[in-house]
Design a protein around this motif. Structure first.
Motif, short mmCIF file in Angstrom:
data_model
loop_
_atom_site.label_atom_id
_atom_site.label_comp_id
_atom_site.label_asym_id
_atom_site.label_seq_id
_atom_site.Cartn_x
_atom_site.Cartn_y
_atom_site.Cartn_z
N GLU A 267 -6.42 -3.51 -2.79
CA GLU A 267 -6.75 -2.12 -3.09
C GLU A 267 -6.50 -1.23 -1.86
O GLU A 267 -5.93 -0.15 -1.97
CB GLU A 267 -8.21 -1.98 -3.52
N ARG A 268 -6.93 -1.71 -0.72
CA ARG A 268 -6.76 -0.94 0.53
C ARG A 268 -5.28 -0.67 0.81
O ARG A 268 -4.91 0.39 1.29
CB ARG A 268 -7.40 -1.69 1.69
N ALA A 269 -4.43 -1.64 0.50
CA ALA A 269 -2.99 -1.48 0.72
C ALA A 269 -2.39 -0.36 -0.13
O ALA A 269 -1.33 0.17 0.20
CB ALA A 269 -2.27 -2.80 0.45
N MET A 270 -3.06 0.01 -1.21
CA MET A 270 -2.57 1.07 -2.10
C MET A 270 -3.03 2.47 -1.69
O MET A 270 -2.66 3.45 -2.31
CB MET A 270 -3.06 0.81 -3.54
N THR A 271 -3.82 2.57 -0.64
CA THR A 271 -4.46 3.84 -0.31
C THR A 271 -3.73 4.60 0.78
O THR A 271 -2.87 4.09 1.48
CB THR A 271 -5.91 3.61 0.16
N GLU A 272 -4.13 5.87 0.90
CA GLU A 272 -3.74 6.71 2.02
C GLU A 272 -5.02 7.33 2.57
O GLU A 272 -6.05 7.31 1.90
CB GLU A 272 -2.74 7.78 1.59
N THR B 19 -0.55 23.19 -5.50
CA THR B 19 -1.53 22.12 -5.53
C THR B 19 -1.04 20.95 -4.71
O THR B 19 0.08 20.48 -4.90
CB THR B 19 -1.78 21.65 -6.98
N VAL B 20 -1.86 20.50 -3.77
CA VAL B 20 -1.55 19.29 -3.00
C VAL B 20 -2.24 18.13 -3.70
O VAL B 20 -3.45 18.15 -3.91
CB VAL B 20 -2.05 19.41 -1.55
N SER B 21 -1.46 17.15 -4.06
CA SER B 21 -1.99 16.02 -4.81
C SER B 21 -1.91 14.74 -3.98
O SER B 21 -0.85 14.14 -3.85
CB SER B 21 -1.20 15.86 -6.11
N PRO B 22 -3.05 14.34 -3.39
CA PRO B 22 -3.04 13.08 -2.66
C PRO B 22 -3.03 11.91 -3.63
O PRO B 22 -3.34 12.05 -4.81
CB PRO B 22 -4.36 13.12 -1.88
N GLY B 23 -2.68 10.77 -3.11
CA GLY B 23 -2.73 9.56 -3.91
C GLY B 23 -4.13 8.97 -3.89
O GLY B 23 -5.12 9.69 -3.76
N PHE B 24 -4.23 7.67 -3.99
CA PHE B 24 -5.50 6.95 -3.96
C PHE B 24 -5.99 6.97 -2.52
O PHE B 24 -5.43 6.31 -1.65
CB PHE B 24 -5.27 5.54 -4.48
N MET B 25 -7.02 7.76 -2.26
CA MET B 25 -7.50 7.92 -0.89
C MET B 25 -8.56 6.90 -0.55
O MET B 25 -9.37 6.53 -1.37
CB MET B 25 -8.06 9.33 -0.71
N ARG B 26 -8.55 6.47 0.71
CA ARG B 26 -9.58 5.56 1.20
C ARG B 26 -10.49 6.34 2.14
O ARG B 26 -10.03 7.09 2.98
CB ARG B 26 -8.92 4.35 1.84
N LEU B 27 -11.77 6.15 1.93
CA LEU B 27 -12.78 6.81 2.75
C LEU B 27 -13.66 5.76 3.41
O LEU B 27 -13.65 4.59 3.02
CB LEU B 27 -13.60 7.78 1.90
N PHE C 98 0.40 4.21 -3.75
CA PHE C 98 -0.07 4.72 -5.04
C PHE C 98 1.02 5.54 -5.71
O PHE C 98 1.36 5.32 -6.86
CB PHE C 98 -1.33 5.56 -4.84
N TRP C 99 1.59 6.52 -4.97
CA TRP C 99 2.62 7.36 -5.56
C TRP C 99 3.91 6.59 -5.80
O TRP C 99 4.63 6.85 -6.76
CB TRP C 99 2.89 8.58 -4.71
N ASP C 100 4.21 5.61 -4.95
CA ASP C 100 5.39 4.79 -5.17
C ASP C 100 5.30 4.10 -6.54
O ASP C 100 6.29 3.98 -7.24
CB ASP C 100 5.52 3.70 -4.09
N ARG C 101 4.10 3.69 -6.89
CA ARG C 101 3.91 2.97 -8.15
C ARG C 101 3.78 3.92 -9.34
O ARG C 101 4.28 3.64 -10.42
CB ARG C 101 2.66 2.11 -8.06
N HIS C 102 3.08 5.03 -9.18
CA HIS C 102 2.71 5.88 -10.32
C HIS C 102 3.55 7.14 -10.53
O HIS C 102 3.58 7.66 -11.62
CB HIS C 102 1.24 6.28 -10.21
N TRP C 103 4.13 7.65 -9.47
CA TRP C 103 4.89 8.89 -9.64
C TRP C 103 5.76 9.09 -8.41
O TRP C 103 5.34 9.70 -7.43
CB TRP C 103 3.96 10.08 -9.80
#
Length: 83
Positions: free
Chosen positions: A23-28, A6-14, A76-81
């Motif tokens: 919020e944008r700074a937290m995205t990939e 499973t590939v788990s992306p972080g908080f994605m921006r579309l 996102f991952w730096d902060r959460h996991w």
């Protein structure tokens, strides 16, 4: 034989997301996850990844790819996991 990982992306921006600068700074980007999938698909040893949950930053470090901004990390991952 096939691999299941499973590939788990972080908080994605579309494109249509209305995010604050914080919020944008937290995205990939979606491209970051796409690059992760492409890297796995081209790995001759892909079966070794079976059964794992793989974060986009961990895959970026393993396969030496970056997000469109040149980073290999996800706030996102730096902060959460971390991983």
């Amino acid at each position: 034989m096939h691999s299941t990982a499973t590939v788990s992306p972080g908080f994605m921006r579309l494109e249509r997301m209305n995010l604050t600068p914080d919020e944008r700074a937290m995205t990939e980007t979606a491209e970051f996850a796409g690059r992760a999938v492409a890297a796995i698909a081209s790995d001759a040893e892909v079966l070794e990844l079976s059964g794992q949950v793989l974060t986009t930053p961990a895959l970026a470090r393993k396969y030496s790819f970056t997000d469109v901004d040149g980073t290999q990390r996800s706030p996102f991952w730096d902060r959460h996991w971390a991983g």
